[in-house]
Write a protein that holds these residues in place. Structure first.
Motif, short mmCIF file in Angstrom:
data_model
loop_
_atom_site.label_atom_id
_atom_site.label_comp_id
_atom_site.label_asym_id
_atom_site.label_seq_id
_atom_site.Cartn_x
_atom_site.Cartn_y
_atom_site.Cartn_z
N LYS A 157 0.83 -1.24 0.66
CA LYS A 157 0.50 -0.04 0.33
C LYS A 157 0.61 1.31 -0.15
O LYS A 157 0.92 2.20 0.70
CB LYS A 157 -0.77 0.12 1.16
N PRO A 158 1.46 1.54 -1.03
CA PRO A 158 2.71 2.94 -1.09
C PRO A 158 2.07 3.63 -1.59
O PRO A 158 0.83 3.78 -2.31
CB PRO A 158 3.37 2.72 -1.92
N THR A 159 2.48 4.88 -0.72
CA THR A 159 1.52 6.81 -1.07
C THR A 159 1.84 7.32 -2.49
O THR A 159 2.30 7.83 -2.96
CB THR A 159 2.50 7.00 -0.08
N ILE A 160 3.16 6.44 -2.55
CA ILE A 160 3.81 6.82 -4.38
C ILE A 160 5.03 5.61 -5.19
O ILE A 160 5.12 4.86 -4.34
CB ILE A 160 5.06 7.83 -3.73
N LEU A 161 3.99 5.68 -6.48
CA LEU A 161 4.97 5.15 -7.53
C LEU A 161 6.00 5.86 -8.81
O LEU A 161 5.26 6.84 -8.69
CB LEU A 161 4.74 4.43 -8.69
N ILE A 162 7.15 5.46 -8.17
CA ILE A 162 8.06 6.36 -9.46
C ILE A 162 8.51 5.67 -10.48
O ILE A 162 9.22 4.49 -10.28
CB ILE A 162 9.48 6.88 -8.17
N GLY A 163 8.38 5.88 -11.66
CA GLY A 163 8.74 4.93 -12.67
C GLY A 163 9.90 5.79 -13.53
O GLY A 163 9.96 6.33 -13.66
N LEU A 164 10.78 4.35 -13.44
CA LEU A 164 11.85 4.83 -14.27
C LEU A 164 12.14 3.97 -14.85
O LEU A 164 13.33 3.54 -15.49
CB LEU A 164 13.07 5.12 -13.35
N SER A 165 11.01 2.71 -15.70
CA SER A 165 11.29 1.22 -16.02
C SER A 165 11.13 1.42 -18.03
O SER A 165 12.39 1.29 -18.39
CB SER A 165 10.24 0.81 -15.70
N GLY A 166 11.23 3.28 -18.57
CA GLY A 166 11.37 3.23 -19.75
C GLY A 166 10.23 2.14 -20.76
O GLY A 166 9.95 2.00 -21.88
N LYS A 167 9.18 1.60 -19.83
CA LYS A 167 8.07 1.07 -20.49
C LYS A 167 6.91 1.33 -20.98
O LYS A 167 6.18 1.77 -19.00
CB LYS A 167 8.23 -0.64 -19.33
N LYS A 168 6.36 1.78 -21.44
CA LYS A 168 4.50 3.05 -22.38
C LYS A 168 4.26 1.89 -21.57
O LYS A 168 3.71 0.33 -22.16
CB LYS A 168 4.41 3.19 -23.62
N GLY A 169 2.98 2.92 -20.04
CA GLY A 169 2.11 2.02 -20.02
C GLY A 169 1.60 1.12 -19.07
O GLY A 169 0.85 0.51 -18.28
N ILE A 170 2.96 0.70 -18.03
CA ILE A 170 3.91 0.04 -17.27
C ILE A 170 2.41 0.25 -15.83
O ILE A 170 2.23 -0.82 -15.10
CB ILE A 170 4.83 0.19 -17.30
N PHE A 171 2.15 1.85 -15.77
CA PHE A 171 1.30 1.77 -14.49
C PHE A 171 -0.32 2.19 -15.56
O PHE A 171 -1.11 2.83 -15.59
CB PHE A 171 1.98 3.35 -14.23
N THR A 172 -0.69 1.02 -14.96
CA THR A 172 -2.05 0.55 -16.11
C THR A 172 -3.21 0.84 -15.08
O THR A 172 -3.07 1.29 -13.89
CB THR A 172 -2.55 -1.27 -15.84
N ILE A 185 2.12 9.64 -8.21
CA ILE A 185 2.40 8.86 -9.21
C ILE A 185 3.84 10.06 -9.95
O ILE A 185 3.11 10.49 -10.92
CB ILE A 185 1.58 8.58 -10.45
N PHE A 186 4.47 9.66 -10.32
CA PHE A 186 6.17 9.91 -11.18
C PHE A 186 6.55 9.03 -12.26
O PHE A 186 7.02 8.18 -12.09
CB PHE A 186 7.61 10.02 -10.17
N ALA A 187 5.53 9.42 -13.22
CA ALA A 187 6.02 8.48 -14.25
C ALA A 187 6.90 9.28 -15.18
O ALA A 187 6.92 10.34 -16.04
CB ALA A 187 4.63 8.55 -15.94
N LEU A 188 8.28 8.74 -15.28
CA LEU A 188 9.59 9.48 -15.05
C LEU A 188 10.22 9.65 -16.54
O LEU A 188 11.32 10.55 -16.64
CB LEU A 188 10.08 9.86 -14.62
N SER A 189 9.96 8.49 -17.29
CA SER A 189 10.67 7.16 -18.68
C SER A 189 9.89 9.13 -19.53
O SER A 189 9.33 9.47 -19.39
CB SER A 189 10.25 6.80 -18.48
N ASN A 190 11.24 9.04 -20.33
CA ASN A 190 11.24 10.35 -21.83
C ASN A 190 11.80 9.56 -22.78
O ASN A 190 12.11 8.54 -22.28
CB ASN A 190 11.79 10.97 -21.58
N PRO A 191 11.03 9.90 -23.93
CA PRO A 191 10.27 10.70 -24.28
C PRO A 191 8.80 10.14 -23.91
O PRO A 191 8.17 8.91 -23.08
CB PRO A 191 10.39 10.42 -25.21
N GLU A 192 7.85 10.84 -24.70
CA GLU A 192 6.55 10.41 -23.99
C GLU A 192 6.37 8.80 -24.68
O GLU A 192 5.21 7.65 -24.41
CB GLU A 192 5.15 11.11 -25.13
N THR A 193 6.70 8.59 -25.19
CA THR A 193 6.48 6.84 -25.83
C THR A 193 6.91 5.61 -25.20
O THR A 193 6.87 4.61 -25.30
CB THR A 193 7.23 6.67 -27.23
N ASN A 194 7.19 6.01 -23.77
CA ASN A 194 8.26 5.29 -23.24
C ASN A 194 7.78 5.66 -21.68
O ASN A 194 8.21 5.31 -20.85
CB ASN A 194 9.56 5.80 -22.97
#
Length: 170
Positions: free
Chosen positions: A20-35, A51-60
């Motif tokens: 039950k985290p309060t934050i998710l930080i995305g650095l995966s470079g995998k588009k849509g992994i935060f479903t 939610i920090f979806a930090l991978s870029n560009p937008e396609t990632n």
């Protein structure tokens, strides 16, 4: 009751159910992994999920700003590594802006502060001071609007403030 700490979780949804985290930080470079399901789970366990979806560009990007807003009932605190378009909250038509997490606020100001102070070493306290200064730089209007970073039109002012605070460090 004996707790089985050896259980291996198969996916991120199971981890969120358990931790039950309060934050998710995305650095995966995998588009849509935060479903959508994952975003809804975060909203279930948090009034204001981060939610920090930090991978870029937008396609990632792990998810788009609009998806994070929609699937968390517009309650998300969101930052991304890309510049997503503004989002209009359907019920109120309020416009929310994406918080693009970008190193443009920290690194130029950090370098200027180091040059002004003639420091030979950039340690954790220098970086922490820069981050604190950036956090304090939000004005009342930016806070009301839910910004995580100052408006880009103020970057020179904010950079100057950060540099001067770094310069004062011993």
């Amino acid at each position: 009751m004996v707790r089985d700490d050896t259980r291996h979780y198969q996916n991120l949804n199971e981890i969120i159910h358990c931790i039950k985290p309060t934050i998710l930080i995305g650095l995966s470079g995998k588009k849509g992994i935060f479903t959508p399901t994952l975003l809804q789970l975060m909203a279930k366990y948090n009034q204001k999920p981060i939610i920090f979806a930090l991978s870029n560009p937008e396609t990632n990007a792990e998810c788009a700003f609009s998806e994070a807003m929609y699937y968390t009932n517009n309650q998300v605190i969101f930052a991304s590594g890309t510049n997503f378009p503004d989002y209009s909250v359907p019920s109120t038509k309020e416009i929310r802006q994406n918080n693009q997490a970008n190193n443009m606020y920290i690194f130029p100001a950090l370098e200027l502060g180091v040059l002004l102070s003639k420091k030979k070493l950039i340690n954790d306290s220098v970086v922490y001071k820069a981050a604190q200064s950036l956090a304090r730089s939000l004005n009342a209007k930016e806070k009301r609007k839910g910004y995580l970073y100052p408006d880009l039109t103020r970057i020179q002012e904010v950079s100057r403030q950060i540099a001067l605070e770094i310069k004062t460090l011993e």
